[in-house]
Scaffold this active site. Structure first.
Site, mmCIF file in Angstrom:
data_model
loop_
_atom_site.group_PDB
_atom_site.id
_atom_site.type_symbol
_atom_site.label_atom_id
_atom_site.label_comp_id
_atom_site.label_asym_id
_atom_site.label_seq_id
_atom_site.Cartn_x
_atom_site.Cartn_y
_atom_site.Cartn_z
ATOM 1 N N VAL A 101 -9.006 1.006 -5.225
ATOM 2 C CA VAL A 101 -8.335 -0.291 -5.099
ATOM 3 C C VAL A 101 -7.356 -0.314 -3.935
ATOM 4 C CG1 VAL A 101 -8.621 -0.732 -7.555
ATOM 5 C CG2 VAL A 101 -6.513 0.304 -6.747
ATOM 6 N N GLU A 102 -6.915 -1.523 -3.578
ATOM 7 C CA GLU A 102 -6.038 -1.778 -2.425
ATOM 8 C C GLU A 102 -6.617 -1.192 -1.141
ATOM 9 O OE1 GLU A 102 -1.902 -0.969 -2.955
ATOM 10 O OE2 GLU A 102 -1.697 -2.381 -4.606
ATOM 11 N N GLY A 103 -7.912 -1.344 -0.977
ATOM 12 C CA GLY A 103 -8.597 -0.821 0.195
ATOM 13 C C GLY A 103 -9.221 0.520 -0.110
ATOM 14 N N ARG A 144 0.823 -1.214 0.000
ATOM 15 C CA ARG A 144 0.000 0.000 0.000
ATOM 16 C C ARG A 144 0.857 1.264 0.000
ATOM 17 N NH1 ARG A 144 -3.726 -2.025 4.183
ATOM 18 N NH2 ARG A 144 -5.695 -2.588 3.224
#
Length: 805
Positions: free
Chosen positions: A499-501, A377
């Site tokens: 995306v990615e949380g 992240r």
């Protein structure tokens, strides 16, 4: 004498509490007050002795761990054990993933600024610089983002080049055929490619982020590493990682993808393996992937592995060509043409050695994912955001100089100056945050909370910066075509946000939820002590926590009253006061956070508006710290000083507003009132960056060429004949060369040597009158032609328009 004693007692209380000595503070204050009473004769000796006995008794009870444990901790521990919300296994693993770093300094309430200034971010190596200026620049040169958008894919030569130059193996060690790049080097590569083509940047960044390569490197067996990593590095295998499914998005641990341990046939033999069924979506590179990393819940109903039936989340590697794998369809994420699509698996059988790390890693998939995300992240999407911001800065700085209205560059109008300041200031802050976060990773940290902050707040800043850039370019910004790079950047903004949380989840649940437990000096220890029923640790943590709350409350109040002037910070910096204000807000955050936890208890994790504001307060303090770190480390240019001041002023204001938002909505009015008195004793005095400061920040990218180039050092600048940025840069150079000539003409008009006239006619008259030379006349003509060229927009004939995608 009594009044003097009272003042002395108060001074002792506040001074000792300010430096963190809570128990000693009240004992000393009580003793001083009793001595003053005795000397003054304001109380009888018997009363003095009685009070002295009480103080001594309370001091003995609270200062002796043995007595405290007997009288308080032993009775309190079982009660708290019953009411304390229990963490589920997935919550515990997520909370424990990664490491804490500067976030713990903020939560301590007394950040050590000297340690941050001493910290050295690892610079790029000569080999990394050569890769950045060689293969990366070459890849950018072979990409035409408009054609990529229309063809819905990267050109074949780009795919071949990416594989041949091992872009997919940037973070893999050289012993496995990778490039062994640092995290900062990896980030800067992604940033540069993103300024040329978001589709290409996403294609390159995903295999180097969360995926088979990263998981194999840290958790795979040596046999798996030798088998797969060289193929991943040189592109013989293209990876994807299948985590998200229709019923498991933000709650990825609730996956319905399932693997069952059973006997099956593999390469002509009966072996114990996994029978897999899954349904995944939004998987980047899935349509072109040859190797699938899969997260699923593993069950062993026949006890073939021994132990429980439900073995937990597990990760495995699945070749694309196995029977039952359904792959190849495309999603269309906002029209940005990187490969993304669904994957299904129906009764797919693989042997046990398909599990990443083999049988010993059965059930450890969730831990693998959380630990890898803690690092991943921090890099990919922040790098993309920085690329968008730097591109917007470069385009708007040039455009606002070249584009004229009312015979004046539009950057001189305050309506344009305001968004230009935001673009420049946020770009400075975003690049600083990217550099510091990657520096922490290169130093061996895995800063889970700070990585989440970098992902969420840099992509949000990207949305703000690109939106401002679109406003400045106005009508030209909404016309798609080869000339308009901003439109394609704008279309990618929701991808970074989601995306990615998703940022909503990251802000409202992850950052503060994880930060409050992992970064707080006592919360995690207290939870562990209660869970372990450890009386000694519980006593130490409970009274340590009480001391922490008391002393941070005193610090917040005194720093608020003094305008933070009591804070000890580096004295040799132009930002001495900003360091002090951030120290004050660190103490304030620690106090407000503890009051929220005390008054809301376990319900705090459901009060997502409050936890989101607490996340804002933490995040903006980190962003400000990164900004100050960048200014400290880099050459001291005047424009950098203005940009850093603008960014820190914004961060202080948003931190203040976040804390005010928490206190305005805290259910306990008494707690909110007390906190408001301690945190804002003189009111909320911070304001957004002033107009004058904004003007200086905007001028940094309008008038200071060195600052503009430094602020956008990661971007790819195409040749001067290419539509879009290339033509704009060339036009800027011509406009700058013409500025002295234009000044000469204005001076001639003011002096009465030339009559006012339309620009073309004025140039002709000046040449005829000998006021300017032929060479200067040509410079004006070239600048005008270049200006005219860069304000044009794309237009298509009917047939071409109908074929646009």
């Amino acid at each position: 004498m009594l009044w003097f004693g009272c003042l002395l007692a108060l001074f002792a209380l506040l001074a000792l509490a300010f430096i963190g000595r809570g128990w000693l503070a009240w004992v000393t204050a009580a003793a001083v007050l009793l001595v003053a009473l005795a000397v003054d004769g304001a109380a009888s000796p018997h009363l003095i002795y009685g009070l002295l006995f009480v103080v001594a008794l309370v001091a003995l009870v609270t200062g002796s761990p043995t007595i405290r444990r007997t009288l308080f901790a032993r009775a309190l521990l079982p009660r708290l054990g019953k009411v304390m919300p229990r963490l589920g296994e997935t919550e515990r693993i997520a909370l424990e993933a990664g490491t804490v770093w500067w976030d713990a300094q903020i939560f301590s309430g007394t950040p050590d600024w000297e340690s941050l200034r001493r910290f050295q971010c690892k610079p790029l190596s000569e080999r990394e610089l050569a890769f950045l200026n060689g293969p990366v620049t070459a890849l950018c040169a072979m990409l035409d983002d408009w054609q990529v958008e229309q063809q819905r894919d990267l050109p074949a030569e780009a795919w071949d080049f990416i594989k041949r130059e091992r872009f997919f193996g940037m973070v893999l060690p050289e012993i496995y055929g990778g490039l062994g790049m640092s995290e900062l080097g990896h980030s800067r590569v992604v940033t540069r490619i993103a300024t040329r083509s978001v589709a290409a940047a996403v294609t390159v960044m995903v295999p180097n982020s969360l995926g088979p390569g990263e998981l194999l490197l840290h958790y795979g067996t040596e046999e798996q590493k030798q088998r797969y990593l060289p193929r991943l590095a040189d592109g013989r295998d293209i990876p994807c990682f299948a985590l998200t499914g229709p019923a498991a998005g933000s709650d990825a641990a609730a996956t319905q993808s399932e693997g069952v341990v059973e006997w099956g046939r593999w390469e002509g033999q009966d072996v114990i393996g996994l029978r897999l069924n899954w349904n995944k979506r939004y998987i980047t590179l899935a349509p072109v992937a040859t190797l699938i990393g899969l997260a699923f819940r593993l069950k062993d109903p026949n006890g073939l592995l021994g132990g429980p039936v439900d073995r937990g989340i597990t990760c495995a590697l699945i070749p694309r060509d196995l029977p039952g794998v359904v792959i190849g369809k495309h999603h269309d994420p906002m029209g940005v043409p990187f490969a993304n699509g669904p994957i299904e698996g129906h009764d797919v059988f693989v042997p046990m050695d398909a599990i990443i790390g083999g049988v010993p890693q059965v059930g450890h998939g969730w831990r693998m994912l959380m630990e890898s995300l803690a690092a991943g992240r921090s890099i990919s999407l922040p790098a993309l955001a920085v690329g968008a911001a730097q591109m917007a800065t470069r385009i708007c700085g040039a455009y606002a100089t070249v584009r004229e209205q009312f015979d004046t560059p539009i950057g001189r109008f305050e309506g344009i100056e305001e968004p230009l300041a935001r673009i420049a200031g946020l770009t400075y802050l975003m690049t600083a945050t990217r550099t510091l976060t990657c520096g922490a990773l290169d130093a061996g940290e895995k800063p889970a909370v700070l990585g989440s902050i970098a992902k969420a707040y840099l992509t949000e800043a990207m949305r703000e910066v690109v939106s401002d850039a679109m406003d400045i370019r106005a009508g030209a910004a909404i016309q798609r075509g080869p000339r308009n790079a901003l439109s394609r950047m704008w279309m990618s903004v929701p991808i970074g946000i989601t995306v990615e949380g998703a940022n909503i989840l990251t802000r409202s649940m992850i950052i503060y939820g994880q930060g409050a437990i992992r970064c707080h000096p006592w919360v995690q220890k207290l939870i562990d002590a209660i869970a372990a029923r450890d009386l000694v640790a519980f006593d130490r943590c409970t009274f340590g926590y009480i001391n922490f709350v008391f002393t941070r409350g005193v610090r917040a109040w005194l720093l608020g009253l003094s305008g933070a002037r009591l804070a000890r910070v580096p004295a040799d910096s132009e930002f001495h006061r900003q360091y002090q204000h951030l120290t004050r807000f660190a103490s304030a955050l620690a106090l407000v956070s503890d009051l929220c936890m005390a008054t809301l208890g376990g319900s705090l994790k459901r009060r997502e508006k409050i936890s989101g504001r607490l996340a804002d307060a933490l995040a903006w303090q980190y962003l400000a710290a990164a900004t100050l770190k960048r200014y400290h480390d880099e050459a001291k240019l005047a424009s950098h000083y203005d940009l850093a001041r603008w960014a820190v002023a914004l961060a202080l204001y948003r931190t203040q507003q976040a804390l005010r938002g928490v206190l305005d909505n805290l259910p306990s009015g008494a707690a909110a009132g007390l906190a408001r008195l301690l945190v804002f004793p003189l009111g909320a005095r911070f304001r957004p960056p002033s107009d004058l400061l904004g003007q200086r920040a905007a001028r940094a990218i309008l008038e200071d060429r060195e600052a503009r180039l430094h602020l956008t050092e990661d971007i790819h600048v195409p040749g001067p004949d290419e539509p879009g940025l290339g033509e704009l840069e060339a036009a800027l150079d011509k406009a700058v060369r013409a500025l002295p000539v234009e000044t000469k003409l204005r001076d001639a008009v003011r002096a009465g040597r030339l009559d006012r006239a339309p620009k073309d006619e004025l140039d002709e008259r000046a040449l005829a009158a000998g006021i300017i030379t032929r060479e200067e006349y040509e410079a004006l003509h070239d600048a005008d032609a270049a200006r005219d060229a860069v304000v044009q927009v794309d237009a298509f004939d009917a047939d071409t328009y109908r074929q646009l995608r």
